[in-house]
Design a protein around this motif. Structure first.
Motif, short mmCIF file in Angstrom:
data_model
loop_
_atom_site.label_atom_id
_atom_site.label_comp_id
_atom_site.label_asym_id
_atom_site.label_seq_id
_atom_site.Cartn_x
_atom_site.Cartn_y
_atom_site.Cartn_z
N PRO A 152 -17.82 -60.27 34.21
CA PRO A 152 -17.09 -61.45 33.78
C PRO A 152 -17.49 -62.03 32.49
N ARG A 153 -16.71 -62.69 31.71
CA ARG A 153 -17.01 -63.45 30.36
C ARG A 153 -17.02 -64.76 30.47
N ARG A 154 -18.03 -65.36 29.69
CA ARG A 154 -17.89 -66.93 29.69
C ARG A 154 -18.08 -67.52 28.30
N HIS B 278 -25.58 -64.34 15.18
CA HIS B 278 -25.63 -65.67 15.55
C HIS B 278 -24.42 -66.01 16.58
N VAL B 279 -24.66 -66.62 17.62
CA VAL B 279 -23.73 -67.14 18.74
C VAL B 279 -23.32 -68.59 18.27
N LEU B 280 -22.00 -68.90 18.34
CA LEU B 280 -21.71 -70.30 18.19
C LEU B 280 -20.87 -70.91 19.50
N ALA B 281 -20.92 -72.18 19.32
CA ALA B 281 -20.07 -72.71 20.41
C ALA B 281 -18.79 -72.29 20.70
N GLY B 282 -18.24 -71.82 21.71
CA GLY B 282 -16.99 -71.51 22.04
C GLY B 282 -16.78 -69.94 21.92
N ASP B 283 -17.78 -69.07 21.56
CA ASP B 283 -17.93 -67.66 21.64
C ASP B 283 -17.80 -67.50 23.11
N GLU B 284 -16.85 -66.19 23.37
CA GLU B 284 -16.70 -65.62 24.48
C GLU B 284 -17.69 -64.54 24.61
N LEU B 285 -18.67 -64.39 25.56
CA LEU B 285 -19.65 -63.32 25.68
C LEU B 285 -19.59 -63.00 27.39
N SER B 286 -19.95 -61.63 27.68
CA SER B 286 -20.28 -61.09 28.83
C SER B 286 -21.17 -61.70 29.29
N VAL B 287 -21.47 -61.94 30.67
CA VAL B 287 -22.69 -62.50 31.46
C VAL B 287 -23.98 -61.60 31.36
N ASP B 288 -23.60 -60.50 31.13
CA ASP B 288 -24.67 -59.32 30.66
C ASP B 288 -25.25 -59.33 29.52
N ALA B 289 -24.85 -59.88 28.67
CA ALA B 289 -25.19 -60.36 27.15
C ALA B 289 -26.60 -60.81 27.13
N HIS B 290 -27.48 -60.21 26.34
CA HIS B 290 -28.95 -60.72 26.17
C HIS B 290 -28.89 -61.88 25.29
N LEU B 291 -29.53 -63.13 25.54
CA LEU B 291 -29.47 -64.24 24.66
C LEU B 291 -30.67 -64.67 24.39
#
Length: 244
Positions: A93-95, A142-155
């Motif tokens: 899933p993506r969030r 760099h990740v910005l507010a509103g970006d859509e990422l997979s829940v598996d992504a390492h943050l």
């Protein structure tokens, strides 16, 4: 008329039974752990329908694999009944990433991301306000507010450690006087952009305090004059000089 009425009632009874498959039963097969396409063909042969009610994601299992079904296998139902299934999704899933950078503490940001389903959140420290999120990175970007990422992504949350960044601008102001030890007593010398000390006499502490007080009085007098002139220009008329 009586015979016609009776014929309508009897015909309606049998036609209604045929329409609702009254008395007919079909045993629901167990389609769990089967691919959705294969399960659909099997159920259609028995006069049953199939519909996806939800999805899950298990990366070690194939996509479209049926994980659950309702009604369960072995139960008797009427033909035409819909069998609801839960299948394995083909991707994680993506969030949408919330507004975290420069807007929340490390603890708040981590809790917010985990609540959305991100299960790989790392905290690293760098220059900035203590315990405040100053940046967020994923896969070196760099990740910005509103970006859509997979829940598996390492943050990676970059959190301030309370130190100043070397890129921050700082203004240094030289003191009016600097203190030094003399042979006879402690004295103050006037600071004029690091000029030669021989050009400027030494001041005692009392003389420094008197000059500072005199400078304050001069500034106060100038401030009162400016205020007096402003009142004259806005209100008009003669205003007596302020008494200092």
């Amino acid at each position: 008329m009586i015979l016609l009425f009776c014929g309508i009632v009897v015909g309606s009874y049998f036609s209604l039974g045929a329409y609702t498959h009254h008395g007919e039963k079909v045993v629901v097969p167990n389609v769990c752990k089967k691919i959705f396409k294969n399960a659909k063909n099997e159920l259609h042969k028995l006069g049953l329908e199939i519909q996806v009610s939800d999805t899950v994601y298990l990366k070690h299992l194939p996509a479209d694999l049926i994980m659950e079904q309702t009604p369960v296998g072995g139960k008797k139902v009427k033909p035409g009944r819909i069998i609801y299934v839960v299948i394995n999704a083909g991707h994680s899933p993506r969030r949408i990433v919330p507004d975290i950078v420069d807007n929340s503490s490390a603890r708040e940001a981590k809790a917010m991301l985990e609540a959305l389903g991100f299960h790989s959140v790392e905290i690293q420290y760098g220059p900035g306000e203590k315990d405040w999120v100053v940046d967020m990175i994923s896969n070196g970007k760099h990740v910005l507010a509103g970006d859509e990422l997979s829940v598996d992504a390492h943050l990676v949350l970059i959190v301030g450690d309370g130190t100043r960044d070397l890129g921050d601008s700082v203004t240094y102001t030289e003191p009016l006087y600097y203190y030094e030890e003399d042979d006879d007593a402690s004295v103050y010398r006037k600071n004029e952009s690091h000029a030669d000390d021989a050009d400027y006499p030494a001041y005692t502490q009392e003389e420094v305090e008197e000059e500072i007080e005199r400078n304050v009085d001069d500034e106060l007098e100038q401030l009162m004059k400016e205020k007096h002139q402003k009142n004259q220009s806005t209100e008009g008329g003669a205003i007596p000089e302020p008494v200092l």
